[in-house]
Structure formats: structure tokens, C-alpha cells
Design an enzyme around this catalytic site. Structure first.
Site, PDB file in Angstrom:
ATOM      1  N   TYR A 179      -0.406  -7.260   0.393  1.00  0.00           N
ATOM      2  CA  TYR A 179      -0.509  -7.220  -1.067  1.00  0.00           C
ATOM      3  C   TYR A 179      -1.960  -7.114  -1.522  1.00  0.00           C
ATOM      4  O   TYR A 179      -2.273  -6.404  -2.483  1.00  0.00           O
ATOM      5  CB  TYR A 179       0.186  -8.431  -1.699  1.00  0.00           C
ATOM      6  CG  TYR A 179       1.692  -8.407  -1.528  1.00  0.00           C
ATOM      7  CD1 TYR A 179       2.265  -8.460  -0.266  1.00  0.00           C
ATOM      8  CD2 TYR A 179       2.547  -8.328  -2.613  1.00  0.00           C
ATOM      9  CE1 TYR A 179       3.642  -8.437  -0.089  1.00  0.00           C
ATOM     10  CE2 TYR A 179       3.931  -8.310  -2.451  1.00  0.00           C
ATOM     11  CZ  TYR A 179       4.465  -8.357  -1.182  1.00  0.00           C
ATOM     12  OH  TYR A 179       5.825  -8.329  -1.010  1.00  0.00           O
ATOM     13  N   ASN A 213      12.572 -12.171  -4.541  1.00  0.00           N
ATOM     14  CA  ASN A 213      13.610 -11.190  -4.855  1.00  0.00           C
ATOM     15  C   ASN A 213      14.841 -11.893  -5.410  1.00  0.00           C
ATOM     16  O   ASN A 213      14.922 -13.123  -5.388  1.00  0.00           O
ATOM     17  CB  ASN A 213      14.018 -10.420  -3.590  1.00  0.00           C
ATOM     18  CG  ASN A 213      13.049  -9.298  -3.240  1.00  0.00           C
ATOM     19  OD1 ASN A 213      12.242  -8.874  -4.063  1.00  0.00           O
ATOM     20  ND2 ASN A 213      13.130  -8.823  -2.010  1.00  0.00           N
ATOM     21  N   HIS A 216       8.712  -1.347  -5.521  1.00  0.00           N
ATOM     22  CA  HIS A 216       8.783  -2.114  -6.778  1.00  0.00           C
ATOM     23  C   HIS A 216       8.013  -1.430  -7.909  1.00  0.00           C
ATOM     24  O   HIS A 216       7.412  -2.092  -8.763  1.00  0.00           O
ATOM     25  CB  HIS A 216       8.263  -3.549  -6.589  1.00  0.00           C
ATOM     26  CG  HIS A 216       9.065  -4.373  -5.631  1.00  0.00           C
ATOM     27  ND1 HIS A 216      10.069  -5.217  -6.031  1.00  0.00           N
ATOM     28  CD2 HIS A 216       9.013  -4.473  -4.280  1.00  0.00           C
ATOM     29  CE1 HIS A 216      10.596  -5.810  -4.955  1.00  0.00           C
ATOM     30  NE2 HIS A 216       9.978  -5.369  -3.890  1.00  0.00           N
TER      31      HIS A 216
HETATM   32 FE1  HDE Z   1       6.824  -6.812  -1.029  1.00  0.00          FE
HETATM   33  N1  HDE Z   1       5.313  -5.509  -1.451  1.00  0.00           N
HETATM   34  N2  HDE Z   1       6.539  -6.475   0.947  1.00  0.00           N
HETATM   35  N3  HDE Z   1       8.429  -7.961  -0.564  1.00  0.00           N
HETATM   36  N4  HDE Z   1       7.148  -7.110  -2.952  1.00  0.00           N
HETATM   37  C1  HDE Z   1       4.892  -5.172  -2.682  1.00  0.00           C
HETATM   38  O1  HDE Z   1       2.645  -5.093  -3.322  1.00  0.00           O
HETATM   39  C2  HDE Z   1       5.457  -5.892   1.489  1.00  0.00           C
HETATM   40  C3  HDE Z   1       8.880  -8.274   0.680  1.00  0.00           C
HETATM   41  C4  HDE Z   1       8.033  -7.983  -3.509  1.00  0.00           C
HETATM   42  O2  HDE Z   1       6.055  -6.975  -9.480  1.00  0.00           O
HETATM   43  C5  HDE Z   1       3.629  -4.363  -2.660  1.00  0.00           C
HETATM   44  O3  HDE Z   1       1.610  -5.183  -5.323  1.00  0.00           O
HETATM   45  C6  HDE Z   1       5.507  -5.974   2.932  1.00  0.00           C
HETATM   46  C7  HDE Z   1       9.785  -9.387   0.635  1.00  0.00           C
HETATM   47  C8  HDE Z   1       7.979  -7.904  -4.947  1.00  0.00           C
HETATM   48  O4  HDE Z   1       4.119  -6.260  -8.755  1.00  0.00           O
HETATM   49  C9  HDE Z   1       3.303  -4.266  -1.172  1.00  0.00           C
HETATM   50  C10 HDE Z   1       6.675  -6.635   3.221  1.00  0.00           C
HETATM   51  C11 HDE Z   1       9.882  -9.719  -0.683  1.00  0.00           C
HETATM   52  C12 HDE Z   1       6.999  -6.949  -5.226  1.00  0.00           C
HETATM   53  C13 HDE Z   1       4.427  -5.058  -0.548  1.00  0.00           C
HETATM   54  C14 HDE Z   1       7.304  -6.950   1.978  1.00  0.00           C
HETATM   55  C15 HDE Z   1       9.029  -8.820  -1.419  1.00  0.00           C
HETATM   56  C16 HDE Z   1       6.499  -6.478  -3.970  1.00  0.00           C
HETATM   57  C17 HDE Z   1       3.672  -3.066  -3.423  1.00  0.00           C
HETATM   58  C18 HDE Z   1       7.245  -6.953   4.595  1.00  0.00           C
HETATM   59  C19 HDE Z   1      10.740 -10.809  -1.306  1.00  0.00           C
HETATM   60  C20 HDE Z   1       6.572  -6.448  -6.583  1.00  0.00           C
HETATM   61  C21 HDE Z   1       2.938  -3.335  -4.724  1.00  0.00           C
HETATM   62  C22 HDE Z   1       6.446  -7.858   5.308  1.00  0.00           C
HETATM   63  C23 HDE Z   1      10.321 -12.122  -0.919  1.00  0.00           C
HETATM   64  C24 HDE Z   1       5.528  -7.307  -7.214  1.00  0.00           C
HETATM   65  C25 HDE Z   1       2.327  -4.609  -4.541  1.00  0.00           C
HETATM   66  C26 HDE Z   1       5.192  -6.804  -8.600  1.00  0.00           C
HETATM   67  C27 HDE Z   1       5.489  -5.541  -3.837  1.00  0.00           C
HETATM   68  C28 HDE Z   1       4.475  -5.266   0.780  1.00  0.00           C
HETATM   69  C29 HDE Z   1       8.565  -7.583   1.915  1.00  0.00           C
HETATM   70  C30 HDE Z   1       8.922  -8.887  -2.846  1.00  0.00           C
HETATM   71  C31 HDE Z   1       3.203  -2.855  -0.600  1.00  0.00           C
HETATM   72  C32 HDE Z   1       4.484  -5.423   3.880  1.00  0.00           C
HETATM   73  C33 HDE Z   1      10.473 -10.063   1.826  1.00  0.00           C
HETATM   74  C34 HDE Z   1       8.810  -8.698  -5.940  1.00  0.00           C
HETATM   75  O5  HDE Z   1       2.073  -4.840  -0.860  1.00  0.00           O
END
Ligand code: HDE
Length: 682
Positions: free
Chosen positions: A353, A139, A66
Site C-alpha cells: 500500500y 472488506n 478498488h
Molecule cells: Fe488490498 N490493495 N491488497 N486488500 N485493498 C489496495 O492499495 C493488496 C487485500 C483493500 O479505499 C491497493 O491504495 C495486496 C485484502 C481495500 O483506497 C494495493 C494484497 C484486503 C483497498 C493493495 C491485498 C484488501 C485495497 C490499491 C494481498 C481486505 C482499497 C490501491 C496481500 C482485508 C482502499 C491502494 C481504498 C487497495 C494491495 C489484499 C482490502 C495495490 C498486495 C486481504 C479495501 O496496494
């Protein structure tokens, strides 16, 4: 005493004075300090060194996923309070507003990548409530690729640029992604969504949002239910088609960012309704899927979405870095009245996060950055650390303490009444005392909802999914990977598998044995974009192409009628500064070669026969018309445009109109029925 160059020392310093970071005024910001006019630069130049030092460190690590995103401020307003379901302060009173910051993003590309790849979009909302920050980090697709957080690094490694080559950027169409997908059949449902037009949004303002994971609501009595969160755009859901998205990427890599920014600047505030699907454990336990499995959704026909409030984005950030880049969303930011479920993906996210912010923002004090700080009072005994900006007073830095008895400030205290109390969920806890690395039984059904999604689409949407699969798999160079994807696809829908196999000119392999046999589920219209389409001009942009001799009154009348219906009218001409037209001179907002029709929702051609004759030699204008037709858009035109339409291959249909009411009605929609006549889809 030494004197300033002018020999005088001013009594007070003017307000707008350029200074160093330590407050010393700068006398010359154009020349560094040199030993002689042609001599070397001196190390002594503290102003130069500080400026370059700071510049060298301007970037922070981009988000691992993202990274590319756009943000906006706004508010959430409760329209239908739900105190019986939750004690969360933001859902208690009708019309009550809380400030929000929202960040939309793509997933795979780097921070500088384009806005329109085929990709899932992030939809992250930070609610600054009176009882702390609640982050709903969702999402634009209601399901996810994987079921367990432990697979996330593998998924992301596979989709990012290939490790040795460093490409492709922001694209799933390559070996490693499809290798991962083919080996993880749990991705199948999400793959159906990813290959659909959902991953090609026309505008961030025209996409749905979903909390994806199942959460809990908890009321004041301590009763709890499960909940899924939904965002519904008031502008309707609108997607582009693939050829259009590819062309937009070249014409305007900032297409979505610009669209969001300009809409807010104009006062066309993007808006969504927040809806909830609520259900209890008894209902959940009767479903053919597990509500803790993030690769499954709850069809809206089964549990209707109940609208509880609206989100309005009404202010652009003042500074992209300070706000959009530094905002830190944490699914673990939860408030009393909302709670987590045991969804294993969500549980992993709760760790990830917080951890990622330390690496991106460099300090555990990232919550003190204004965009991240709560807007309600907050206090505790966490102390010090890098970039500490608070200056706590007194001796109290531990809890409990009895310093208040000595007349000192004892500091904040815990409260059972106001504090967050985790809901103690009794359900299905039979095996809670065993440590297991397993998936619950229904998690093994990887195909039922994939099939439900595919079969709920209209014929043209199914053709888009099939064509996207053909496109992506044709970029896969490893035949065994293609084979395995096809073997999995056969479990979704035999006709889909056949179409894709034909598109790839390959034989269908035997179906892979499913871990659990799919069951036929009721089809759901809410899964299709086309079935829900609401034609409207609001939020859409109509390009009006004119040239020398065009009728100014007609152009102005048309533009006014478009604006009247909430649309934007953009005047386009071969030259922008102002050309002579019938009725005076007219300036354009965009030059023809720099404003291809892929950037517009519909086009109006207000041209004379002479202008058409001249423009027929210009490839840009032919492409302008050809693409509008190919991208299924309305084309309104003066009768004089016939030769141009013919050359661009436009044939008459409902979307090709005169410049009258019919055009205004047509401009608010896409003509999907045109597509089979003009494109060979899989
Ligand atoms: Fe994320 N995800 N994600 N994700 N995600 C990040 O956190 C992660 C997942 C989503 O505009 C990271 O701050 C894991 C689902 C958005 O700043 C990180 C797993 C959904 C954003 C991270 C998921 C999301 C992130 C990278 C599996 C939809 C951007 C930067 C368990 C519900 C937020 C950050 C923004 C960002 C980890 C799966 C949505 C790496 C480990 C499911 C919208 O922490």
C-alpha cells in the site's frame, strides 16, 4: 503608464476574483487571445495555456484494485473501553470520539464502472487518533482468495479485463479468473462467499465489514492477544438478488454512491458497531485451522464478537477528488496498542500500500494531503521530495543532534514511553532462523471452512450459490477449466457439485485429491444473511406509484407512515411535474420509466381502475410490478390494481398486501420463500 480597459484601477481586489494559479486576475474567461477577430490563437495567452495545461493533468492513476469507491467522513465513538486488552488511545475512554474517513469500494472494476457487479466490497477506515492514524483496511467478506501476498498480482490479473480483449469489465464470469481459481484450491472458501449474496449488497450501509487478517492488541503492561475486527451495520445485512443487481446496474450505475450520499445529506447517518474477537495463542493452537491463514475465519459461535464502539458517517466529502480519490489507506498505519500478526497476506500488504501511493499520488509526501495527514502533531527529519509543502525551520535535520545545547531548536526526539514498540511474539518461533518458501501445515486445508460456509446457509441461499456458479461457469469457454472447478467443488459438497453439473449439463469429473482432507466443522448461523435478517423499514426506500385520479390523502398518509418508521417514501408517476389526483394535484419524485422498481425496496400501487386500464398498455408499469415480485419485494395495492397484478404475473402471498399495516410490516423484508415458485434456480 498603461491603463486597465475601463481606464481605472480599483483600489482593492474583490474576494471572489477569478485568477490564474499564480494570482493574476482574469479579465475574460470566454475568449482566447487571437491575432484579429478571425485570426489564429496566440501562444502568448498564458491564461489559456495554464488552464488547458492543468486540465490535461487532472487525472491521477486509478487504484489498480478498488478503483471504484465512495467515501464519507464521520466519527468513531468508544462505547465499551478495553484498556485491559489494548493501550490504543481510541479504546481507553467511554464516549470519546475520534474523526474517521471511510471509503467503500468494489475490487475489480475501473473508477468509472458500475456500483453493483458481483464483487467483494472494500471497507477501509482511517481513524485519525491522538496517537497517529490507524487504517483498518478491510472488506465486506471475512476471508480472502489467497494465503500469500506473492499470489496477489496473479489473482488480480486474472480477474481484471482479459489482457487481449479488454473485457469483461468488473466481472468474474470469464475464463482467466476461473482458470486461476481452478488452479488455486485455496480460493475455494472465498469463492463460496463470492458466489453468495454477500457480493450483491443492497446498500453500503447494509453490509458487514471485516479486518480479515488477524491482528494483535497490546495493553499497557505489554501483554498481547490476537484479534479479528468486525463491523456490524445497525440497518442489518441486506443483499439484492442477481437479476436485481444486473438491472440496477443499468438503471443507476451510481446506486450505492447515491444511496450513501443521500442518506448522509438527509441526516440518516449510516452506522456500524465495531466488534472484536479476541483469543490467545493457546486457543489458536488448538483449532483445526491456522489463525494466520486469511482464507479462514473464526466462527462467531466459537469466539463471540465483543462490541467496543460505533462508527457514524455524518458528513459527505466536499470534493470527491481531493478526499475520496486522494485518500491513501495503509495497513501499515498502526498505532501503539495494535500490532500485526505474521499472516503472510498481511505482511505483503504492509509493503504494497505504501508503494502504490507513490505511483498513484506521485510523491512520497502524499501524507501531507489534508485527507491523509494525521490530526495529531507529527514531526521527523524526513525532508524535501516532490510537492513538499512543509517549510521546516532551523538547521536540525538529523537525529540525534546536540543543537539544543547551542540554544537552537534540536527538533523531535524518539520516546520509548510513547513510541510504537513492536510486540515481540515468542510463539511457534522454532523455525524462525530458517529461510523457507513453504506454507504452514494447516494452510493446506482448503475445503473444511468452504463446506462449513455452504452448509450453514438456508436452502434459498444455497440455491443462489449454486445458480451463481452455474452462471459464472457457463461464461467460461474452456471446458478443462470448468472441469477442474467442478473437481474441486466435489471436495466442498457433493450435492452442490451435482446441482452445478446439472445446471451446466455436464458430467461430474472425479474429485481432485485434496492436499489435506477436510474435517466437518460445526455449522454457524452467523454466516447466513437470511438467518440473521432483521425486518425493518429504516434505511429502506418504498416507491408509491400513482397516476391521474389517485387518492392524495391515502398517498400522503402512507408516505407519512413509512417515514415514521425511518423509511423513505418516493412518489412515482408517469409524469413528474404535478398531475391531477383526487384531492388536488400531486408532483412526483421520479418518473415511472426512469424509476424501475429494482431501485426500491418495496412498492405501493395507489391506482384507480381507469388509471390501471390506461397503464396496462405501458410496458414500464408492467415491468415495474413484475420485477418487484420477481425481486421478492412487498407489493401493497389498492383493490383496483387486480388487472395489473394479473398481467405482471403476481400471485397472492404474504408479501402481496393491501395498503395497510400489513404492507408496512412486509415492506421491511424480502420474501425469499416466494422464489422457488417463480424462478428455476440451480
Ligand atoms: Fe488490498 N490493495 N491488497 N486488500 N485493498 C489496495 O492499495 C493488496 C487485500 C483493500 O479505499 C491497493 O491504495 C495486496 C485484502 C481495500 O483506497 C494495493 C494484497 C484486503 C483497498 C493493495 C491485498 C484488501 C485495497 C490499491 C494481498 C481486505 C482499497 C490501491 C496481500 C482485508 C482502499 C491502494 C481504498 C487497495 C494491495 C489484499 C482490502 C495495490 C498486495 C486481504 C479495501 O496496494
Amino acid at each position: 503608464m498603461a491603463k486597465s480597459p475601463s481606464g481605472k484601477r480599483p483600489a482593492t481586489r474583490p474576494a471572489a476574483l477569478l485568477t490564474t494559479n499564480h494570482g493574476v486576475a482574469i479579465s475574460d474567461n470566454q475568449n482566447s487571445l487571437r491575432a484579429g477577430a478571425r485570426g489564429p490563437t496566440l501562444l502568448e495567452d498564458f491564461a489559456l495555456r495554464e488552464k488547458i495545461f492543468h486540465f490535461d493533468h487532472e487525472r491521477i492513476p486509478e487504484r489498480i484494485v478498488h478503483a471504484r469507491g465512495s467515501g464519507a467522513h464521520g466519527y468513531f465513538e468508544c462505547t465499551n473501553p478495553i484498556p485491559m486488552l489494548t493501550r490504543a488511545s481510541l479504546f481507553q475512554n467511554k464516549d470519546e470520539r475520534v474523526p474517521v474517513f471511510v471509503r467503500f469500494s468494489t475490487v475489480a472494476g475501473g473508477a468509472g464502472s458500475v456500483d453493483t457487479p458481483r464483487d467483494v466490497r472494500g471497507f477501509a477506515v482511517k481513524f485519525y487518533t491522538q496517537e497517529g492514524n490507524w487504517d483498518l483496511v478491510g472488506n465486506n467478506i471475512p476471508v480472502f482468495f489467497i494465503q500469500d501476498a506473492i499470489k496477489f498480482p496473479d489473482l488480480i490479473h486474472s480477474v481484471k479485463m482479459e489482457a487481449d480483449k479488454g473485457y469483461p469489465q468488473a466481472a468474474t464470469a470469464h475464463d482467466t479468473f476461473w482458470d486461476f481459481v481452478s488452479l488455486a484450491p485455496e480460493t475455494t472458501h472465498m469463492i463460496m462467499w463470492a458466489m453468495s449474496d454477500r457480493t450483491l449488497p443492497r446498500s453500503l450501509r447494509m453490509m458487514e465489514g471485516f479486518g480479515v487478517n488477524t491482528f494483535r492488541l497490546v495493553n499497557a503492561k505489554g501483554d498481547s492477544c490476537f484479534v479479528k475486527f468486525h463491523w456490524k451495520p445497525t440497518l442489518g445485512i441486506q443483499s439484492t438478488i442477481w437479476d436485481e443487481a444486473v438491472k440496477i446496474a443499468g438503471a443507476d450505475p451510481d446506486f450505492h454512491r447515491r444511496d450513501l450520499y443521500e442518506a448522509i445529506e438527509k441526516g440518516d447517518f449510516p452506522e456500524w458497531h465495531l466488534g472484536v474477537q479476541v483469543f490467545d495463542e493457546a486457543w489458536a493452537s488448538k483449532q483445526p485451522y491456522d489463525v494466520l491463514d486469511a482464507t479462514k475465519l473464526i466462527p462467531e459461535e466459537e469466539i463471540p464478537v465483543q462490541i467496543v464502539g460505533r462508527l457514524v458517517l455524518d458528513r459527505n466529502p466536499d470534493n470527491f477528488f481531493a478526499e475520496t480519490e486522494q485518500v491513501a489507506f495503509l495497513p501499515s498505519n498502526i498505532v501503539p496498542g495494535i500490532d500485526f500478526s505474521n499472516d503472510p497476506l498481511l505482511q505483503g500488504r504492509l509493503f504494497s500500500y505504501l508503494d502504490t501511493q507513490k505511483s498513484r499520488l506521485g510523491t512520497t509526501n502524499f501524507h501531507q494531503i489534508p485527507i491523509n495527514a494525521p490530526k495529531c502533531p507529527f514531526a521527523n527529519f524526513q525532508r524535501d521530495g516532490m510537492m513538499q509543502t512543509f517549510i521546516p525551520k532551523g538547521r536540525a535535520n538529523y537525529e540525534p543532534n546536540s543543537l539544543a545545547q547551542a540554544g537552537e531548536d534540536g527538533g523531535p526526539a524518539e520516546s520509548l514511553e510513547h513510541g510504537f514498540v513492536t510486540f515481540s511474539s515468542p510463539e511457534r518461533a522454532q523455525d524462525a532462523d530458517q529461510k523457507l518458501r513453504v506454507r504452514a501445515e494447516l494452510f493446506h486445508d482448503h475445503y473444511s471452512q468452504a463446506q462449513q460456509f455452504y452448509r450453514s446457509q438456508t436452502a434459498i441461499e444455497q440455491a443462489h450459490i449454486a445458480s451463481a456458479l452455474v452462471f459464472e461457469l457457463s461464461k467460461v469457454s474452456l471446458p478443462h477449466v470448468r472441469m477442474r472447478v467442478m473437481a474441486n467443488l466435489r471436495n466442498v459438497d457433493e450435492s452442490l457439485a451435482k446441482r452445478v453439473a446439472y445446471g451446466l449439463a455436464m458430467d461430474l469429473p472425479p474429485a481432485s485429491p485434496p492436499a489435506r482432507h477436510p474435517v466437518a466443522l460445526k455449522l454457524s448461523d452467523a454466516l447466513s444473511i437470511v438467518k440473521q435478517a432483521q425486518p425493518m423499514l429504516k434505511g429502506r426506500k418504498v416507491g408509491i406509484l400513482f397516476a391521474e385520479g389517485s387518492d392524495k390523502a391515502l398517498i400522503e398518509e402512507l408516505a407519512a407512515a413509512i417515514r415514521e418508521e425511518g423509511g423513505a417514501a418516493m412518489l412515482i408517476a408517469p409524469r413528474v411535474g404535478g398531475i391531477s389526483v383526487k384531492g388536488g394535484t400531486l408532483a412526483a419524485d421520479g418518473q415511472l420509466a426512469g424509476t424501475p422498481s429494482c431501485l426500491l425496496d418495496a412498492i405501493a400501487l395507489v391506482l384507480t381502475e381507469q388509471a390501471v386500464a390506461k397503464l396496462l398498455k405501458d410496458g414500464a408499469v408492467i415491468q415495474f410490478v413484475m420485477d418487484a415480485f420477481g425481486h421478492l419485494k412487498a407489493i401493497g395495492h389498492t383493490p383496483a390494481c387486480k388487472a395489473l397484478l394479473d398481467k405482471a404475473g403476481v400471485t397472492k402471498d404474504e408479501g402481496v398486501t393491501g395498503l395497510d399495516k400489513a404492507f408496512l410490516a412486509a415492506a421491511g423484508r424480502r420474501f425469499y420463500e416466494r422464489e422457488p415458485n417463480i424462478r428455476n434456480l440451480a
